[in-house]
Design an enzyme around this catalytic site. Sequence first.
Site, short mmCIF file in Angstrom:
data_model
loop_
_atom_site.label_atom_id
_atom_site.label_comp_id
_atom_site.label_asym_id
_atom_site.label_seq_id
_atom_site.Cartn_x
_atom_site.Cartn_y
_atom_site.Cartn_z
N SER A 211 0.83 -1.20 0.00
CA SER A 211 0.00 0.00 0.00
C SER A 211 0.86 1.25 0.00
O SER A 211 1.86 1.34 0.71
CB SER A 211 -0.89 -0.01 1.23
OG SER A 211 -1.63 1.19 1.33
N LYS B 222 -3.71 1.95 -2.30
CA LYS B 222 -3.34 3.16 -1.57
C LYS B 222 -4.21 3.30 -0.34
O LYS B 222 -5.42 3.09 -0.38
CB LYS B 222 -3.54 4.37 -2.49
CG LYS B 222 -3.16 5.70 -1.85
CD LYS B 222 -1.66 5.88 -1.80
CE LYS B 222 -1.27 7.21 -1.17
NZ LYS B 222 -1.41 7.23 0.30
N GLY B 223 -3.59 3.65 0.78
CA GLY B 223 -4.32 3.80 2.03
C GLY B 223 -5.54 4.68 1.86
O GLY B 223 -5.44 5.81 1.37
N LEU C 262 -1.02 10.04 3.85
CA LEU C 262 -2.25 9.36 3.44
C LEU C 262 -3.09 10.16 2.45
O LEU C 262 -4.32 10.19 2.54
CB LEU C 262 -3.09 8.99 4.67
CG LEU C 262 -2.49 7.97 5.62
CD1 LEU C 262 -3.31 7.86 6.90
CD2 LEU C 262 -2.40 6.60 4.95
N ASN D 86 -4.50 -0.41 8.68
CA ASN D 86 -3.29 0.34 9.02
C ASN D 86 -3.46 0.95 10.41
O ASN D 86 -4.21 1.90 10.58
CB ASN D 86 -3.04 1.42 7.98
CG ASN D 86 -1.84 2.30 8.31
OD1 ASN D 86 -1.12 2.05 9.28
ND2 ASN D 86 -1.61 3.32 7.51
N CYS E 268 -1.64 4.93 12.43
CA CYS E 268 -2.17 6.30 12.39
C CYS E 268 -2.32 6.86 13.81
O CYS E 268 -2.60 6.12 14.75
CB CYS E 268 -3.54 6.31 11.71
SG CYS E 268 -3.53 5.68 10.03
N ILE F 296 6.67 -5.32 8.18
CA ILE F 296 6.50 -4.17 9.05
C ILE F 296 6.09 -2.93 8.24
O ILE F 296 6.41 -2.83 7.07
CB ILE F 296 7.79 -3.86 9.83
CG1 ILE F 296 8.95 -3.59 8.86
CG2 ILE F 296 8.13 -4.97 10.80
CD1 ILE F 296 10.26 -3.13 9.50
N THR G 266 6.55 1.29 8.14
CA THR G 266 7.81 2.03 8.13
C THR G 266 8.30 2.37 9.54
O THR G 266 7.52 2.51 10.47
CB THR G 266 7.67 3.33 7.33
OG1 THR G 266 6.59 4.10 7.87
CG2 THR G 266 7.42 3.05 5.86
N GLY H 121 11.74 -3.63 2.86
CA GLY H 121 13.05 -3.69 2.24
C GLY H 121 13.28 -4.79 1.23
O GLY H 121 14.40 -4.99 0.77
#
Length: 303
Positions: free
Chosen positions: A21, A45-46, A73, A126, A129, A190, A192, A243
């Site tokens: 995402s 996309k979120g 976002l 997600n 936030c 994970i 970020t 990564g």
Amino acid sequence: MANLSVNIAGVTFKNPLITASGAYGFGREYEHLYPLSRLGGISCKGTTLHERAGNPPPRIAETPSGMLNSVGLQNPGVDVFIEKELPYLRNKDTVIIANIAGHDPESYQKTAEKLDQTDVDMIELNISCPNVKEGGATFGVSCESAGLVTSLVRKATSKPLMVKLSPNVTDIAEIAKSVEAAGADAVSLINTLLGMRIDIKTRRPILRNNVGGLSGPAVFPIAVRMVWQVANAVKIPVVGMGGIEKWEDAVEMMMAGAQAFQVGAAMFYNPYAPVEIIDGIDRYLNENGIQDIHEIVGTVRPW
């Protein structure tokens, strides 16, 4: 030919590669390079309850072996996603995952309720936030808040629910267990890592938001470690990310315990990374006489 298909929370993916995402948008920019049907899935996309303009620029900064972003976002809102983007994606013969975000529990819940009435295959939650009702701490940093928002979204939808975990915590395995108990069908990790760069000429942070999320090859060893810890702590499927830029990374992530994986930052400098990774895994399995990709999942042998 080896079997590359995987099943995550009752959803069958033709291969374990999912575009992450935020890094792939809704796939439109990549479709002229290769068919989106090559992908196992797309995490979109979120999406938030209402349209968001995102943070002011600069909001992207290069770092050694990675990048910082504080896009914030930016998205057109869930109604536009449902009316415009989802019908386009549904014709691409790949699994469609709606990634949702919010800044209070109710906005998460309402967004999930809207998506529950659609033909999206899965919801990715997600929890990185900030909770504006609780002073700005992110939902994903405590077992209590992570479990709360997961429970609310679980009640709002019958869709398979995957919770995306933040690495900015003391014990990510405990967070994973809390969302599992609250009804998550899978976890992805994970997200970020929080980072910062400074312009030494102006003495100001390079990002207008001061800090941003670090992604790219620099975070890969941390991601592998956390995936391994979580895979040994929960019974639900684990989707690894962080990564991954080549097929060897993906194999390593799956050996750590991930049943599928997501690719993100690598696509900014190599848009063909997803298909190269899929093809590389296929060659690896066939050259080593491995008939099913499940045979490599969780096979790391700790000393």
